[in-house]
Design a protein around this motif. Structure first.
Motif, short mmCIF file in Angstrom:
data_model
loop_
_atom_site.label_atom_id
_atom_site.label_comp_id
_atom_site.label_asym_id
_atom_site.label_seq_id
_atom_site.Cartn_x
_atom_site.Cartn_y
_atom_site.Cartn_z
N GLN A 114 31.57 0.32 9.56
CA GLN A 114 32.53 1.45 9.57
C GLN A 114 33.37 1.38 10.84
OE1 GLN A 114 32.99 3.93 7.26
NE2 GLN A 114 34.18 5.41 8.40
N THR B 280 31.64 6.94 12.29
CA THR B 280 30.38 6.19 12.34
C THR B 280 29.16 7.11 12.25
OG1 THR B 280 30.67 6.21 14.71
CG2 THR B 280 31.24 4.20 13.57
N VAL C 199 28.96 8.38 8.55
CA VAL C 199 28.44 7.46 7.55
C VAL C 199 26.90 7.41 7.59
CG1 VAL C 199 28.57 5.27 8.85
CG2 VAL C 199 28.95 5.26 6.43
N ASN D 57 36.07 5.57 3.10
CA ASN D 57 35.23 4.45 3.52
C ASN D 57 33.81 4.92 3.84
OD1 ASN D 57 36.13 1.56 4.08
ND2 ASN D 57 34.64 1.96 5.68
N ALA D 58 33.72 6.06 4.53
CA ALA D 58 32.40 6.57 4.93
C ALA D 58 31.57 6.92 3.69
CB ALA D 58 32.55 7.79 5.83
#
Ligand SMILES: Nc1ncnc2c1ncn2[C@@H]1O[C@H](COP(=O)(O)OP(=O)(O)O)[C@@H](O)[C@H]1O
Length: 557
Positions: A89, A97, A100, A507-508
């Motif tokens: 990430q 970060t 996630v 994305n997470a």
């Protein structure tokens, strides 16, 4: 009677440790939740920092999920997967970060009761993947574009985005100051994808507000021979020569053995050495360069030679800095001084030496090939400035992503609450157990606003109830409401400029879901007695390999 006994089948070597089934799965889930618990308190603007020290006395203070995970040296093979997703990430999108890791931990925590009740993990995995797909589609739908705005408007919007990231960091107190600096730096490098075109130079001491941005390259003055400390130089439009050769009087007696039959010949050898260096220096001067930089040493003779001709020189320039000067000024690094033509020389509008704290800096600004910027960071102790650098890195990544993708979503847990509501609503339309699993996934997403509240000392249940009420409003007007970190209530995050690039969020969510599914798909861990030390890594990479569809890493024998 003996004939009735089943023959015993021995599959694995003696000493092999294997555990399988539900117990193994639950133990992996527990390990991952424990890891999530470590970073939990660092989330958000009111998150705490972690101080990590090793036996060599290195101390790091950080709030960044990826940094903490990297330093913790986690051994558990399943938990290592969370370290990997935090790292990826960080490298993919640069922020989110902690989010996630927290999400992955929470997805697994929600899955645990089902696993214990005997639900087949594949059913959970299928529902989780569906929920993830729906969540990402929802993010796309909710994302707001910043395209089509004027540069000034864009800058101010991006600065607010950067300030959101910085507000949770140690330098949060000066977030606006640094946010505009970060935006200027990112805009200066334009579409250049090379992140190292933004340099961050740290000069401990002084005040944070003494930090500044150079639209070009800056680096600390390299080693200089005593006695040559000249006045700080400043040139307008100088030609810049970049070298990767030594400009030093080399006494060959250290490198070679020369046998002379006549002592008078000795002088001719010394003369030859002097001639060689003078010839090189002469060629540099004739090139018309006013600034000479070399990756290798520039000796005292050369320094004096250049100083006499009002030429600035610096030897032992770091590779990275030399490359950035080359990229910015349009010069090419030479490995020989023969045939220096005008085309290989770089130039910039202003070259100057500037005192910053106790350091002298060489600064190249107004570079024709533009595309580079340097932030000179000041303030406080080493650990502080290291963390400040990491925070700026996060903000730079965020702004670059926002600029590139041009879409943002409401932060402060607003987007998470909205997806959660949407998934619950969707779950109602599904029959069967899948409804329960998607509901659990939706509940797991609430961990973000809940943790933001917990870390700020607010009553999370109360705030979450208010948020749920807001988000179910049929008009949809409550969709961007999140935690108000200042009052302990709720507020429209979007209107308050608490934004996150949509790519960070998608994305997470994607990475956290994949990690959770990966862990749920492992039902056996085999410890090979041969590779005691490599065991952790091997198992983790075997599991990661499975996740990427490279076939079964751990095969039952
Ligand atoms: N001013 C703010 N008010 C409310 N939430 C905020 C604010 N600033 C940041 N956040 C939230 O904090 C979270 C990010 O926290 P951070 O510690 O940077 O974690 P990560 O490493 O996951 O980015 C995001 O969910 C973001 O929306």
């Amino acid at each position: 009677m003996a004939a009735m006994l089943q023959p015993q089948i021995i599959l694995l070597k003696e000493g092999t440790d294997t555990s399988q089934g539900k117990a193994q799965l639950v133990s992996n889930i527990n390990a991952c939740t424990a890891v999530a618990d470590v970073v939990r308190t660092t989330l958000g603007p009111r998150g705490m920092d972690k101080l990590i020290h090793d036996d060599k006395g290195n101390v790091t203070i950080s709030n960044d999920g990826a940094t903490i995970m990297k330093l913790l040296d986690i051994f558990h093979p399943a938990a290592k997967i969370l370290v990997d997703i935090a790292k990826s990430q960080d490298s993919e999108v640069g922020d989110g970060t902690t989010t996630v890791v927290l999400l992955a931990g929470e997805f697994l925590k929600e899955a645990k009761p089902f696993v214990e009740d005997g639900v087949h993990p594949q059913n959970l995995i299928r529902s989780y993947r569906t929920a993830c797909y729906l969540a990402i589609e929802k993010i796309k739908e909710l994302a707001v574009s910043i395209e089509g705005k004027s540069l000034e408007e864009k800058k101010s919007l991006l600065a607010k985005c950067a300030a959101t990231t910085l507000s949770s960091k140690l330098i949060g107190g000066e977030k606006d100051f640094f946010a505009s600096m970060v935006v200027d730096a990112v805009i200066a490098i334009g579409n250049d994808d090379r992140l190292n075109m933004i340099g961050i130079k740290k000069v401990p001491g002084g005040n944070m507000r003494d930090s500044f941005l150079v639209n070009g390259v800056a680096f600390k003055k390299t080693f200089s021979y005593a006695g040559f400390e000249q006045q700080p130089k400043k040139f307008l439009n100088p030609k810049i020569l970049l070298l990767n050769i030594e400009l030093e009087l080399k006494s060959e007696k250290e490198n070679a053995e020369i046998r002379l039959s006549d002592p008078s010949q000795y002088q001719s050898i010394v003369d030859a050495e002097w001639n060689i260096i003078y010839d090189k220096l002469d060629k540099c001067v004739k090139s018309g360069a006013k600034v000479v930089l070399s990756r290798l040493a520039i000796g005292d003779l050369a320094t004096q030679y250049f100083a006499d001709r009002d030429i600035f020189c610096a030897g032992r320039v770091a590779e990275e800095d030399l490359q950035r000067v080359a990229a910015a000024t349009g010069g090419t690094v030479q490995t020989s001084v023969n045939n220096i033509i005008d085309e290989v020389l770089g130039t910039c509008e202003v070259f100057e030496e500037k005192q910053v704290g106790n350091e002298r800096f060489n600064i190249f600004s107004g570079c024709p090939s533009g595309r580079t910027a340097t932030i000179v960071l000041r303030g406080g102790a080493d650990q502080f400035i290291e963390e400040a650098e990491r925070s700026l890195h996060d903000a730079i990544m965020i702004v670059r992503r926002a600029l590139k993708n041009s879409t943002v979503v409401a932060g402060g847990g607003a987007i998470d609450m909205e997806i959660s509501r949407y998934l619950r609503q969707h779950a109602r339309t599904i029959a069967g157990k899948s409804q329960l699993f998607i509901n659990s996934y939706a509940k797991a997403l609430e961990v973000i606003p809940r943790q933001l509240c917990d870390n700020a000392g607010f009553d999370a249940t109360d705030v979450l109830n208010k948020l749920r009420q807001k988000h179910v409003l049929p008009s949809g007007e409550g969709a961007s409401y999140g935690v108000d970190i200042n009052t302990g209530g709720i507020a429209d995050s979007f209107a308050n400029f608490v934004w996150e690039p949509s790519v960070v969020k998608s994305n997470a969510i994607n990475a956290a879901t994949e990690a959770a599914c990966l862990i749920l798909s492992v039902d056996e861990t085999v410890k090979n007695p041969k590779s005691e030390s490599a065991q952790g890594e091997a198992a983790a990479s075997a599991m990661a390999g499975r996740g990427r569809g490279r076939g079964r890493g751990m095969r039952r024998r």
